[in-house]
Write a protein that holds these residues in place. Structure first.
Motif, PDB file in Angstrom:
ATOM      1  N   LYS A 121       0.765  -1.215   0.082  1.00 36.74           N
ATOM      2  CA  LYS A 121       0.132  -0.074   0.075  1.00 36.74           C
ATOM      3  C   LYS A 121       0.961   1.375   0.202  1.00 36.74           C
ATOM      4  CE  LYS A 121      -3.978   1.884   2.562  1.00 36.74           C
ATOM      5  NZ  LYS A 121      -3.669   3.043   3.186  1.00 36.74           N
ATOM      6  N   ARG A 122       1.900   1.493   0.760  1.00 36.81           N
ATOM      7  CA  ARG A 122       2.652   2.457   0.845  1.00 36.81           C
ATOM      8  C   ARG A 122       3.460   2.606  -0.514  1.00 36.81           C
ATOM      9  NH1 ARG A 122       3.653   4.333   6.158  1.00 36.81           N
ATOM     10  NH2 ARG A 122       3.232   2.970   7.882  1.00 36.81           N
ATOM     11  N   LEU A 123       3.923   1.416  -0.891  1.00 38.22           N
ATOM     12  CA  LEU A 123       4.685   1.723  -2.389  1.00 38.22           C
ATOM     13  C   LEU A 123       3.740   2.009  -3.361  1.00 38.22           C
ATOM     14  CD1 LEU A 123       7.050   0.920  -4.052  1.00 38.22           C
ATOM     15  CD2 LEU A 123       6.730  -1.664  -4.046  1.00 38.22           C
ATOM     16  N   LEU A 124       2.481   1.522  -3.496  1.00 43.00           N
ATOM     17  CA  LEU A 124       1.566   1.923  -4.477  1.00 43.00           C
ATOM     18  C   LEU A 124       0.974   3.299  -4.357  1.00 43.00           C
ATOM     19  CD1 LEU A 124      -0.345  -1.616  -4.590  1.00 43.00           C
ATOM     20  CD2 LEU A 124       1.131  -0.329  -6.481  1.00 43.00           C
ATOM     21  N   GLU A 125       1.227   3.984  -3.087  1.00 42.92           N
ATOM     22  CA  GLU A 125       0.812   5.363  -2.751  1.00 42.92           C
ATOM     23  C   GLU A 125       1.865   5.992  -3.666  1.00 42.92           C
ATOM     24  OE1 GLU A 125       0.547   6.066   1.351  1.00 42.92           O
ATOM     25  OE2 GLU A 125      -1.042   5.051   1.553  1.00 42.92           O
ATOM     26  N   ILE A 126       3.062   6.008  -3.723  1.00 42.92           N
ATOM     27  CA  ILE A 126       4.262   6.492  -4.503  1.00 42.92           C
ATOM     28  C   ILE A 126       4.079   6.137  -6.008  1.00 42.92           C
ATOM     29  CG2 ILE A 126       6.655   7.198  -4.555  1.00 42.92           C
ATOM     30  CD1 ILE A 126       6.781   6.001  -1.704  1.00 42.92           C
ATOM     31  N   VAL A 172      -3.390  -1.915 -14.533  1.00 45.08           N
ATOM     32  CA  VAL A 172      -1.887  -2.284 -14.388  1.00 45.08           C
ATOM     33  C   VAL A 172      -1.829  -3.867 -14.853  1.00 45.08           C
ATOM     34  CG1 VAL A 172       0.040  -2.871 -12.765  1.00 45.08           C
ATOM     35  CG2 VAL A 172      -1.515  -0.840 -12.499  1.00 45.08           C
ATOM     36  N   THR A 173      -0.995  -4.075 -15.667  1.00 47.83           N
ATOM     37  CA  THR A 173      -0.677  -5.553 -16.161  1.00 47.83           C
ATOM     38  C   THR A 173       0.604  -6.038 -15.716  1.00 47.83           C
ATOM     39  OG1 THR A 173      -0.106  -4.758 -18.368  1.00 47.83           O
ATOM     40  CG2 THR A 173      -2.345  -5.409 -18.161  1.00 47.83           C
ATOM     41  N   LYS A 174       0.483  -7.164 -15.299  1.00 47.56           N
ATOM     42  CA  LYS A 174       1.645  -7.882 -14.976  1.00 47.56           C
ATOM     43  C   LYS A 174       2.720  -8.309 -16.187  1.00 47.56           C
ATOM     44  CE  LYS A 174       3.392 -12.387 -12.883  1.00 47.56           C
ATOM     45  NZ  LYS A 174       4.413 -12.385 -13.991  1.00 47.56           N
ATOM     46  N   GLU A 175       3.952  -7.583 -15.993  1.00 48.16           N
ATOM     47  CA  GLU A 175       4.853  -7.846 -17.213  1.00 48.16           C
ATOM     48  C   GLU A 175       5.015  -9.432 -17.252  1.00 48.16           C
ATOM     49  OE1 GLU A 175       6.683  -5.769 -19.185  1.00 48.16           O
ATOM     50  OE2 GLU A 175       5.526  -4.237 -18.593  1.00 48.16           O
ATOM     51  N   SER A 176       4.684 -10.009 -18.236  1.00 43.03           N
ATOM     52  CA  SER A 176       4.851 -11.289 -18.432  1.00 43.03           C
ATOM     53  C   SER A 176       6.448 -11.735 -18.576  1.00 43.03           C
ATOM     54  CB  SER A 176       3.927 -12.004 -19.835  1.00 43.03           C
ATOM     55  OG  SER A 176       4.327 -11.270 -20.836  1.00 43.03           O
ATOM     56  N   GLY A 177       6.926 -12.708 -18.161  1.00 41.00           N
ATOM     57  CA  GLY A 177       8.224 -13.202 -18.155  1.00 41.00           C
ATOM     58  C   GLY A 177       8.488 -13.906 -19.553  1.00 41.00           C
ATOM     59  N   HIS A 190       1.614   2.171 -10.311  1.00 43.41           N
ATOM     60  CA  HIS A 190       1.820   1.485 -11.437  1.00 43.41           C
ATOM     61  C   HIS A 190       2.903   0.230 -11.249  1.00 43.41           C
ATOM     62  CE1 HIS A 190      -1.396   3.088 -13.672  1.00 43.41           C
ATOM     63  NE2 HIS A 190      -0.980   3.996 -13.301  1.00 43.41           N
ATOM     64  N   ASP A 191       3.331   0.197  -9.923  1.00 42.49           N
ATOM     65  CA  ASP A 191       4.438  -0.706  -9.793  1.00 42.49           C
ATOM     66  C   ASP A 191       3.906  -2.164  -9.939  1.00 42.49           C
ATOM     67  OD1 ASP A 191       6.171  -2.582  -8.481  1.00 42.49           O
ATOM     68  OD2 ASP A 191       7.192  -1.125  -7.733  1.00 42.49           O
ATOM     69  N   ASP A 192       3.813  -3.023 -10.927  1.00 40.01           N
ATOM     70  CA  ASP A 192       3.238  -4.291 -10.954  1.00 40.01           C
ATOM     71  C   ASP A 192       3.700  -5.285  -9.978  1.00 40.01           C
ATOM     72  OD1 ASP A 192       5.663  -4.392 -12.497  1.00 40.01           O
ATOM     73  OD2 ASP A 192       4.931  -6.178 -13.774  1.00 40.01           O
TER      74      ASP A 192
END
Length: 187
Positions: free
Chosen positions: A131-136, A172-177, A139-141
């Motif tokens: 939650k803290r990370l996503l407040e900043i 937000v989409t997960k970057e596929s490997g 779009h951090d998948d």
């Protein structure tokens, strides 16, 4: 004789592997040549202790930086202490250190604590760090994916659904490997 930049590059390489012994040896060799460690030297030293999960050493060298060398630790130096605490499983202390350091924690601080929470299987803290990370950075998948994984491992399905919905709402989409292989000279 090598200059400070050369010494720092060498030290940084050992630091990434948590080889604090070699990192400190290089520090001693550099000082023997009359070169005082700078902010980058200390970042390498602190990184090596952080990667080795050595909290008290990280703490000690952070203090030495100020007291013995008159250098002001930056956000990155404090992040090493938070990271070391997290790796060592001192999650509440790490969060407290992040919130009380003389800088506003950035994504690197919260991402480090999120990774530690996941590693030590602490779903509630993982959710709160995500939650803290996503407040900043909304779009951090990786934040969504790590949080969802930790929560699902803990069987907290309602919260997993909440994280997935948030991801969908924010598009937000997960970057596929991806893996590449070479067959008969062609990739």
């Amino acid at each position: 004789s090598m200059n400070a930049v050369g010494w720092n590059v060498l030290r940084a390489a050992y630091a990434q592997h948590g080889d604090w012994n070699s990192t400190l040896e290089i520090c001693n060799a550099m000082e023997a040549q009359g070169l005082a460690p700078d902010e980058y030297s200390f970042l390498a030293i602190l990184t090596s202790f952080c990667n080795a999960g050595l909290v008290s050493e990280t703490h000690r060298w952070l203090n030495r930086m100020k007291e013995d060398y008159g250098l002001e630790p930056a956000l990155e130096h404090h992040t090493c202490l938070v990271g070391a605490m997290g790796r060592a499983g001192q999650l509440e202390e790490a969060e407290r250190a992040a919130l009380t350091m003389p800088f506003v924690p950035d994504t690197a601080v919260w991402r480090s604590l999120l990774a530690s929470s996941a590693y030590h299987k602490a779903p509630d803290l993982a959710r709160s760090m995500a939650k803290r990370l996503l407040e900043i950075d909304p779009h951090d998948d990786s934040a969504y994916v790590i949080a969802a994984n930790v929560l699902s491992n803990a069987g907290k399905w309602d919260e997993v659904a909440e994280v997935r919905k948030m991801m969908k709402d924010r598009r937000v989409t997960k970057e596929s490997g991806m893996s590449l292989i070479e067959v008969r000279g062609k990739v």
